[in-house]
Design a protein around this motif. Structure first.
Motif, PDB file in Angstrom:
ATOM      1  N   ALA A   1       4.656  67.568 123.825  1.00  0.00           N
ATOM      2  CA  ALA A   1       5.913  67.230 123.242  1.00  0.00           C
ATOM      3  C   ALA A   1       6.473  66.162 124.337  1.00  0.00           C
TER       4      ALA A   1
ATOM      5  N   ASN B   1       2.462  75.871 118.366  1.00  0.00           N
ATOM      6  CA  ASN B   1       2.984  74.823 119.493  1.00  0.00           C
ATOM      7  C   ASN B   1       4.470  74.680 119.220  1.00  0.00           C
TER       8      ASN B   1
ATOM      9  N   SER C   1       6.115  74.485 122.630  1.00  0.00           N
ATOM     10  CA  SER C   1       6.715  73.162 123.348  1.00  0.00           C
ATOM     11  C   SER C   1       8.300  73.579 123.363  1.00  0.00           C
TER      12      SER C   1
ATOM     13  N   ALA D   1       4.105  70.359 118.148  1.00  0.00           N
ATOM     14  CA  ALA D   1       5.102  69.591 118.945  1.00  0.00           C
ATOM     15  C   ALA D   1       5.524  68.279 118.875  1.00  0.00           C
TER      16      ALA D   1
ATOM     17  N   THR E   1       9.495  69.498 117.810  1.00  0.00           N
ATOM     18  CA  THR E   1      10.138  69.507 119.170  1.00  0.00           C
ATOM     19  C   THR E   1      10.260  67.964 119.484  1.00  0.00           C
TER      20      THR E   1
END
Length: 284
Positions: A83, A170, A174, A246, A250
């Motif tokens: 990320a 994730n 993240s 990610a 994110t």
């Protein structure tokens, strides 16, 4: 106030990714290896808590301890880098070759640390292969089988399931990295990082670095799982899922809504002064 607003946080994400790109190979490898070992320790702690209490949620509450240590010590965990580095790349602060090199080194270092701890834990729990009386052994074997041959039984649907669980995992992991940036206090960072990591672990989602320890450990303890099973049915699809989670939910989503705004790109007057020491305490 201790709390930082989202636009400030994304500016810190960009700076963190940029700073990671400047790290040398030795630093990346040492910090990455330590992260792999720490996540292994967190995993065995979680399994211990679940086995001793018979309540799986206890393990989920315990596991984020390892993640918090990694965050506070500024170590390198590839799932968080999935990320932070793209955020810096989106902002044109980090060239693609540097991004790819960083991720490759940290992934390899996480794997090395995970395998090292797998051997050390095997030695400690079996007395170097002399006893298999620990109740943790069947628990770890069962988990390793579920994460590999369990998916294999479903064929392509199993691989897709591992990939999907990797995405969901994730996204939360993240976000744990990002939420730690919302606070400049130690307690604030601990609580902010703890919440999303607990959420992923409690729901049984798939984390690539956790599996770098857990599945090899299961193999060492006698699980009927091959290295091919490990990589084909778990490690590869989970890693790809972790990247997607990610990158999309994110780095991509947050950068689009906050990173392109002036208040995110132009950090506060003292942002550089406060960001450097703070970002040195950010892993992942």
């Amino acid at each position: 106030m201790d709390y930082k607003k989202p636009a400030e946080v994304i500016a810190l994400m960009i700076q963190a990714g940029t700073d990671k790109g400047r790290l040398g190979t030795t630093d990346l490898f040492i910090r990455g290896a330590l992260s792999g070992m720490l996540l292994g320790i967190g995993t065995t702690l979680a399994v211990t808590g679940s086995v001793q209490t018979g309540i799986p949620i206890v393990g989920a509450l315990l596991f984020p301890i390892c993640f918090v240590v990694v965050v506070l010590m500024g170590l390198e965990l590839v799932t968080g880098s999935f990320a932070l580095l793209p955020a810096a790349y989106f902002h044109k602060n980090l060239p693609m070759p540097v991004l790819l090199r960083n991720l490759a080194v940290v992934y390899g270092a996480n794997l090395f640390g995970s395998l090292l701890y797998a051997f050390l834990f095997w030695a400690s729990v079996t007395g170097f292969g002399q006893t298999h009386a620990s109740p943790l052994i069947p628990a770890i074997i069962k988990i390793a089988e579920a994460k590999t041959t369990g998916y294999a039984q479903l064929g392509g649907a199993g691989i897709a399931t591992a990939f999907t669980k990797g995405i969901l995992c994730n996204w939360m992991v993240s976000m744990g990295v990002v939420l730690a940036l919302t606070s400049s206090s130690t307690i604030g960072k601990i609580l902010a990082a703890w919440i999303p990591v607990f959420m992923f672990f409690a729901q049984g989602f798939e984390h690539a670095v956790v599996n770098m320890f857990l599945i090899p450990e299961g193999i060492l303890l006698g699980a009927p799982v091959t290295v091919n099973d490990w990589w084909l049915y778990n490690q590869i699809p989970v890693t790809l899922g972790n990247i997607v989670g990610a990158l999309l939910f994110t780095a991509g989503a947050l950068y689009l809504t906050y990173g392109r705004k002036k208040q995110a790109t132009a950090a506060p007057e003292n942002a550089h002064a406060t960001a450097v020491p703070e970002l040195q305490n950010q892993m992942v």
